[in-house]
Each structure stands twice: as structure tokens, then as C-alpha cells.
Design a protein around this motif. Structure first.
Motif, PDB file in Angstrom:
ATOM      1  N   PHE A 143       0.810  -1.225   0.000  1.00  0.00           N
ATOM      2  CA  PHE A 143       0.000   0.000   0.000  1.00  0.00           C
ATOM      3  C   PHE A 143       0.843   1.275   0.000  1.00  0.00           C
ATOM      4  O   PHE A 143       0.326   2.365   0.216  1.00  0.00           O
ATOM      5  N   ARG A 150      -0.361   3.742  -2.661  1.00  0.00           N
ATOM      6  CA  ARG A 150      -1.669   4.301  -2.301  1.00  0.00           C
ATOM      7  C   ARG A 150      -1.501   5.426  -1.272  1.00  0.00           C
ATOM      8  O   ARG A 150      -2.084   6.498  -1.404  1.00  0.00           O
ATOM      9  N   CYS A 164      -3.235  -1.838  -6.012  1.00  0.00           N
ATOM     10  CA  CYS A 164      -3.830  -1.519  -4.708  1.00  0.00           C
ATOM     11  C   CYS A 164      -4.159  -0.026  -4.594  1.00  0.00           C
ATOM     12  O   CYS A 164      -5.042   0.358  -3.832  1.00  0.00           O
ATOM     13  N   ALA A 165      -3.442   0.809  -5.342  1.00  0.00           N
ATOM     14  CA  ALA A 165      -3.669   2.263  -5.279  1.00  0.00           C
ATOM     15  C   ALA A 165      -4.795   2.704  -6.214  1.00  0.00           C
ATOM     16  O   ALA A 165      -5.417   3.740  -5.999  1.00  0.00           O
ATOM     17  N   ASP A 225      -8.240   2.994  -8.639  1.00  0.00           N
ATOM     18  CA  ASP A 225      -9.684   2.757  -8.663  1.00  0.00           C
ATOM     19  C   ASP A 225     -10.037   1.873  -9.851  1.00  0.00           C
ATOM     20  O   ASP A 225     -11.002   1.121  -9.816  1.00  0.00           O
ATOM     21  N   VAL A 253      -6.230  -9.508  -6.265  1.00  0.00           N
ATOM     22  CA  VAL A 253      -6.137  -8.197  -5.616  1.00  0.00           C
ATOM     23  C   VAL A 253      -7.520  -7.764  -5.118  1.00  0.00           C
ATOM     24  O   VAL A 253      -7.669  -7.276  -3.993  1.00  0.00           O
ATOM     25  N   ARG A 254      -8.535  -7.984  -5.943  1.00  0.00           N
ATOM     26  CA  ARG A 254      -9.905  -7.629  -5.546  1.00  0.00           C
ATOM     27  C   ARG A 254     -10.341  -8.389  -4.300  1.00  0.00           C
ATOM     28  O   ARG A 254     -10.981  -7.853  -3.407  1.00  0.00           O
ATOM     29  N   LEU A 286      -7.194  -7.279  -1.294  1.00  0.00           N
ATOM     30  CA  LEU A 286      -6.479  -6.022  -1.058  1.00  0.00           C
ATOM     31  C   LEU A 286      -7.234  -4.779  -1.506  1.00  0.00           C
ATOM     32  O   LEU A 286      -7.121  -3.730  -0.887  1.00  0.00           O
ATOM     33  N   ASN A 287      -7.944  -4.870  -2.612  1.00  0.00           N
ATOM     34  CA  ASN A 287      -8.601  -3.670  -3.162  1.00  0.00           C
ATOM     35  C   ASN A 287      -9.911  -4.077  -3.841  1.00  0.00           C
ATOM     36  O   ASN A 287      -9.998  -4.160  -5.071  1.00  0.00           O
ATOM     37  N   LYS A 307     -12.551  -2.613  -4.586  1.00  0.00           N
ATOM     38  CA  LYS A 307     -13.252  -1.692  -5.491  1.00  0.00           C
ATOM     39  C   LYS A 307     -12.597  -1.572  -6.864  1.00  0.00           C
ATOM     40  O   LYS A 307     -13.064  -0.823  -7.720  1.00  0.00           O
ATOM     41  N   LEU A 308     -11.520  -2.313  -7.106  1.00  0.00           N
ATOM     42  CA  LEU A 308     -10.798  -2.199  -8.381  1.00  0.00           C
ATOM     43  C   LEU A 308     -11.677  -2.621  -9.564  1.00  0.00           C
ATOM     44  O   LEU A 308     -12.252  -3.694  -9.563  1.00  0.00           O
TER      45      LEU A 308
END
Length: 254
Positions: A105, A108, A138-139, A141, A167-168, A171-172, A174-175
Motif C-alpha cells: 500500500f 496508495r 492496490c492504489a 480505482d 487483488v480484488r 487487497l482492493n 473496489k478495483l
């Protein structure tokens, strides 16, 4: 004021027009009145020099990640958009980040510091799926995936999508996929047309109508440290990126 949307331009295959698309889309959006930051996250630093910034600049994204330099202090202003430059030092950053807390992160956290100052932040990712690219995923959108209109283009896509799923999941969440951009496109060949159809099937509703043609001027522009719209505004490559910027804005502003 909304916060900037962060878009990672990613494909683990090299030579597909990632940096070209990052520089030229950023510059075309800046010319359209948007507040743009280009974060060069590739140790080759080609997006940095493509925006007319010296690769040997004193502070860059490496110093922000590893030496805790404030993000704002590393940003270079250009008439084509603001740049968070890269350098060769970034090549070793993956190893140096392994022992750092929240290592996936770091980018990010760096971008959060300046996010309110921009409409869009573009991250030019390295051509691999290791820790730097993981930081970008991770950073971000959303992801913009440049794809060359050729047979092997689709092969790497499944690897990329597997990474995105991982990753979704953890870790992220909303990607999203921002869009898929066909680059170095030659509509006269059956193969290019077949690849385009295949990609549209794979990513329904996500493939840009704008395609980037093969264009000599596009490959010349970086050696002059200029985006294509400043190097040769009237060539086919420049027209395509201006059109892409319009399509990008339409999708994002409804």
C-alpha cells in the motif's frame, strides 16, 4: 470537489503502447482542462522523459516510497500535466520494500497525500506483475489495459485478470476495469479485426471505440520529450489520443 480518480495503465507484456498511451492520454486530458498527475511507476522512466522531465531529477516516486519524501515535493509541473517522476533507482524498490510495513500500500499512501489536487491520476506500470505493479493495483480505482492487435495479445490477459481477481479478493475490492484500448492497430488485417472481436467478447462494454493506429510520429515524439499533441497535432496518432480523451471523459462524466 471530488477526489481524483486513480487509473493504472497496466499490461505485463512489454511493447504494447502502455507508456505511449499514459503520456498521450494524460496530455490530451490536460489540454481538455482536466487537472492531471502522471505517476511514472516504471524504472525505465520513459513516461518521465516523454513528458519532458529529466530522468535524473533529484526526487521522484522512489524517494517518496523509500525515503519518506513528501509526495508534493517530488512532483514536477509541466505544461502537459504534473509528473511524479521515476528513475533507475526504482528497479531496486521491490526488494527494499519487502521489509517495510504495508508494503503493497506504499503507493496508495503516497498518492492519498495529493489526491485532492487532481481530477485524474494515471500510473504507468512496469511490464511485469511483481510488487511495483501490485502497489499500483492496490492504489488504483480502475485499470486501463492497452492491447496490441496481434495473436499473442490475448495470452497475457488471463494472467493479468487472475492477478486482478486476487487483488480484488483481498487487497482492493473496489478495483474495476476502466477500459481496454487497442493499440498499434492495423484495421486492414484480418488478424487485427479478429483480435478486436475476441477482446470485445472477453470484455463486453469495456473496449474503447477509439483505436490507436500504427503511426511513425507516435514513436518519434518521445525522443523530443513531447506528447504527440505537442509534437505533431495533425497526425493520425494525435487525433486518436484526442478522441480517446473525449471518450474517456464521456464515460467518466456520463
Amino acid at each position: 470537489m471530488r477526489m481524483a480518480k486513480i487509473v493504472a495503465i497496466v499490461n505485463q507484456k512489454g511493447g504494447v503502447g502502455k507508456t505511449t498511451s499514459c503520456v498521450n492520454l494524460a496530455a490530451a486530458l490536460k489540454a481538455a482542462g482536466q487537472r492531471i498527475l502522471l505517476c511514472d511507476f516504471d524504472p525505465q522512466a520513459n513516461a518521465t522523459s516523454g513528458m519532458g522531465v529529466d530522468k535524473t531529477v533529484s526526487n521522484g516516486i522512489y524517494d517518496v516510497l523509500i525515503n519518506s519524501v513528501e509526495t508534493e515535493k517530488a512532483i514536477v509541473r509541466t505544461s502537459y500535466g504534473d509528473v511524479l517522476p521515476s528513475s533507475k533507482a526504482l528497479a531496486g524498490a521491490s526488494v527494499e520494500m519487502i521489509d517495510l510495513p504495508e508494503r503493497q500500500f506504499r503507493l496508495r499512501m503516497a498518492l492519498e497525500q495529493v489526491r485532492d489536487n487532481y481530477d485524474y491520476v494515471f500510473i504507468d506500470c512496469p511490464p511485469s506483475l511483481e510488487l511495483l505493479t501490485l502497489n499500483a493495483l492496490c492504489a488504483a480505482d480502475s485499470l486501463l489495459v492497452p492491447l496490441q492487435g496481434e495473436y499473442y495479445a490475448l495470452e497475457g490477459l488471463s494472467d493479468l485478470m487472475n492477478t486482478v481477481r486476487l487483488v480484488r479478493r483481498s487487497l482492493n475490492p473496489k478495483l474495476e476495469i476502466e477500459g481496454v484500448l487497442l493499440t498499434m492497430f492495423d484495421g486492414r488485417t484480418n488478424l487485427a479485426i479478429q483480435v478486436a472481436q475476441e477482446v470485445k467478447r472477453f470484455f463486453p462494454g469495456k473496449v474503447y471505440a477509439t483505436v490507436i493506429p500504427r503511426n511513425v510520429r507516435l514513436s518519434e515524439a518521445p525522443s523530443h520529450g513531447k506528447p504527440i499533441t505537442s509534437y505533431d497535432r495533425s497526425c493520425r496518432g494525435a487525433e486518436a489520443y484526442v478522441q480517446l480523451a473525449q471518450e474517456f471523459l464521456k464515460r467518466n462524466n456520463g
